[in-house]
Enzyme design. Structure first.
Site, PDB file in Angstrom:
ATOM      1  N   LYS A 174     -27.754   8.843   8.448  1.00 52.41           N
ATOM      2  CA  LYS A 174     -27.439  10.274   8.316  1.00 52.41           C
ATOM      3  C   LYS A 174     -26.184  10.566   9.125  1.00 52.41           C
ATOM      4  CE  LYS A 174     -28.477  14.048  10.465  1.00 52.41           C
ATOM      5  NZ  LYS A 174     -27.203  14.823  10.247  1.00 52.41           N
ATOM      6  N   GLU A 250     -28.323   6.771  22.829  1.00 53.14           N
ATOM      7  CA  GLU A 250     -27.205   6.985  23.759  1.00 53.14           C
ATOM      8  C   GLU A 250     -26.968   8.475  23.760  1.00 53.14           C
ATOM      9  OE1 GLU A 250     -23.804   8.222  24.770  1.00 53.14           O
ATOM     10  OE2 GLU A 250     -22.956   6.906  23.240  1.00 53.14           O
ATOM     11  N   CYS A 284     -18.537  11.119  25.106  1.00 53.57           N
ATOM     12  CA  CYS A 284     -19.727  11.003  25.954  1.00 53.57           C
ATOM     13  C   CYS A 284     -19.407  10.404  27.316  1.00 53.57           C
ATOM     14  CB  CYS A 284     -20.785  10.155  25.245  1.00 53.57           C
ATOM     15  SG  CYS A 284     -20.194   8.518  24.736  1.00 53.57           S
ATOM     16  N   GLU A 382     -23.140  18.865  30.293  1.00 48.26           N
ATOM     17  CA  GLU A 382     -22.118  18.175  29.514  1.00 48.26           C
ATOM     18  C   GLU A 382     -21.383  19.219  28.670  1.00 48.26           C
ATOM     19  OE1 GLU A 382     -21.689  14.116  26.915  1.00 48.26           O
ATOM     20  OE2 GLU A 382     -23.439  15.366  26.506  1.00 48.26           O
TER      21      GLU A 382
END
Length: 484
Positions: A174, A250, A284, A382
């Site tokens: 996906k 992750e 990231c 983040e």
């Protein structure tokens, strides 16, 4: 205005519309123009794709690794031959500058090529039980779901799909609703490369629909996901409530970089600035928290600001641009909210935005905040944008404590000419990867990639990834006449 692309789903090597013909609009993050109408996969489409993968699994897993490698090699060749088109599609979808894209293509081709030749999983044998020849086997799961993020879709497609299918699994991928176009392009090459029907199925759509259906699916035995910690938690809950499928995660970071008083300040400033602003801060591993020894704080800050102001922002399709827009308006708005918080919480704000910049643009110039409280959302969350915190420290112990004071633990960095200090501090940093006199995106393809704490579960690399796509089975074989 570019021609509007209309994408389809790939199920069983057939390009098909969504089962209800639903489409969603994809807009250029730079111009705001409609660039694509994207097929929205339904739960029924997920079921069809999973069934196709399950049907393909017996024959695909029965092939030799060399036979499974042939179409992977062809995929690598096509990626390298179509770099310009793949770069254009990512620029249209999520704003990655075309000049920055060759890394993505090289990365993808490397992974397809490597797993085309290196997919020979090994078990073990044992004669330690008298009268038995015992052994362990490594066997594929069957159907594996792969959910990729939007910030580097080709990279994540290759690093997950290549080892999964090389190990003998069949996959349902996906793509992200923010960046579906490179995956859609690859879907047109699956049959051309020689993958049998059902081995690789590619869906587009939103996470709460098709992503949720994959996470809950009872026939999906393993799932690999890169994305936010919040979404990772939802997938983990769905997996626990369904069939306890194997998960590989992750989940992002809030990466610290420590700059000691003996560091090469020019190098440290140049590399940390690139780390946090690379891909418009949508990375990231970005070292979004920088801690500098108080004796060199002013000198480092001046160098960092110089490099940040040298960024070339603009149209991601234009030559020379190295900093494109945020992926969409929602991402841009989120980053601007954090900038507003920083302007209240920080002792000092250095905003590199020129006076004539459009406030409605998704282009966000780098913003530097200094002496931000460790309790601020700016320090804890983040942000995924070109926003950096530069705080100072007095002692090594203080630097380590501040670096580790987070639930993230993906990538940390430190700059020092003292080798003993580098090893001592590197060992104490709570992070899956640590750069010494370097920082992200510096890595090593054959060593484990992944995070501690909330930043992930499992590791990915050329040497580590296949382990996550193979089950372990032990056989106990009674054989008369064999001693201990």
């Amino acid at each position: 205005m570019p021609d509007v692309i209309e994408t389809q789903l790939l199920i069983n090597n057939e390009l098909v519309p969504a089962s209800d013909n639903a489409l969603f609009d994809l807009f250029s993050p730079h111009t705001g123009e409609l660039v694509a109408k994207v097929a929205e996969a339904t739960p029924a489409d997920v079921n069809t794709a999973v069934d196709a993968a399950q049907a393909a699994f017996p024959a695909w897993s029965a092939l030799s690794p060399a036979q499974r490698g042939v179409p992977l090699k062809k995929m690598a060749d096509l990626v390298l031959a179509e770099v310009d088109e793949l770069a254009r599609l990512d620029a249209l979808a999520m704003g990655k500058p075309v000049g920055e894209f060759p890394f993505d293509a090289t990365y993808a081709a490397t992974h397809f090529n490597y797993f085309a030749e290196a997919a020979y999983p090994q078990g073990h044998t044992s004669l330690n039980k008298p009268g038995f020849l015992n052994m362990s086997l490594r066997q594929p799961f069957g159907v594996v779901a792969i959910i990729i993020p939007w910030n580097a879709p080709l990279i994540f497609f290759s690093k997950k799909v290549a080892p999964a299918v090389a190990a003998g699994n069949c996959v349902v991928v996906k793509s992200s609703e923010k960046a579906p176009l490179t995956s859609w392009k690859l879907s047109q090459w699956i049959a051309q490369c020689g993958f049998p029907p059902g081995v690789i199925n590619i869906l587009s759509g939103h996470g709460h629909i098709s992503g949720q259906a994959l996470a809950e699916h009872m026939k999906v035995r393993a799932l690999s996901f890169t994305g936010s910690m919040r979404t990772g938690r939802l997938i983990q809950i769905a997996a626990a409530q369904s069939n306890l499928k194997k998960l590989v995660f992750e989940l992002g970071g809030k990466s610290p970089a420590l700059i000691f008083e003996d560091a090469d300040l020019e190098l440290a400033a140049k590399e940390t600035e690139n780390s946090v602003n690379w891909n418009s801060g949508q990375t990231c591993m970005a070292n979004s928290r920088i801690y500098v020894h108080e004796s060199v704080e002013d000198a480092f800050l001046a160098l960092f600001e110089k490099f940040a102001r040298a960024r070339r922002l603009g149209d991601p399709l234009a030559t020379g641009v190295n900093h494109g827009p945020q992926a969409d308006k929602a991402q841009s708005d989120a980053v601007r909210r954090y900038i507003a918080i920083g302007k209240k919480d920080a002792q000092r704000t250095i905003d590199t935005t020129p006076n004539d910049a459009s406030p409605s643009s998704n282009l966000i110039h780098p913003v530097i905040f200094t002496q931000v409280p460790e309790s601020s959302p700016l320090t804890r969350d983040e942000i995924f944008g070109p926003v950096v915190i530069i705080n100072s420290f007095a002692t090594e112990q203080e630097a380590i404590a501040k670096a580790n004071d987070t639930e993230f633990g993906l990538y940390a960095a430190l700059y020092t000419k003292d080798l003993e200090r580098a090893m001592r501090v590197g060992k104490k940093l709570e992070s899956g990867m640590v750069g010494v006199n370097c920082t992200s995106p510096t890595g090593c393809w054959d060593l484990p990639f992944g995070g501690w704490k909330g930043s992930g579960v499992g590791r990915e690399s050329l040497l580590e990834s296949m382990d996550h796509y193979l089950e372990v089975k032990t056989l106990y074989v009674r054989v008369g006449g064999i001693g201990g």
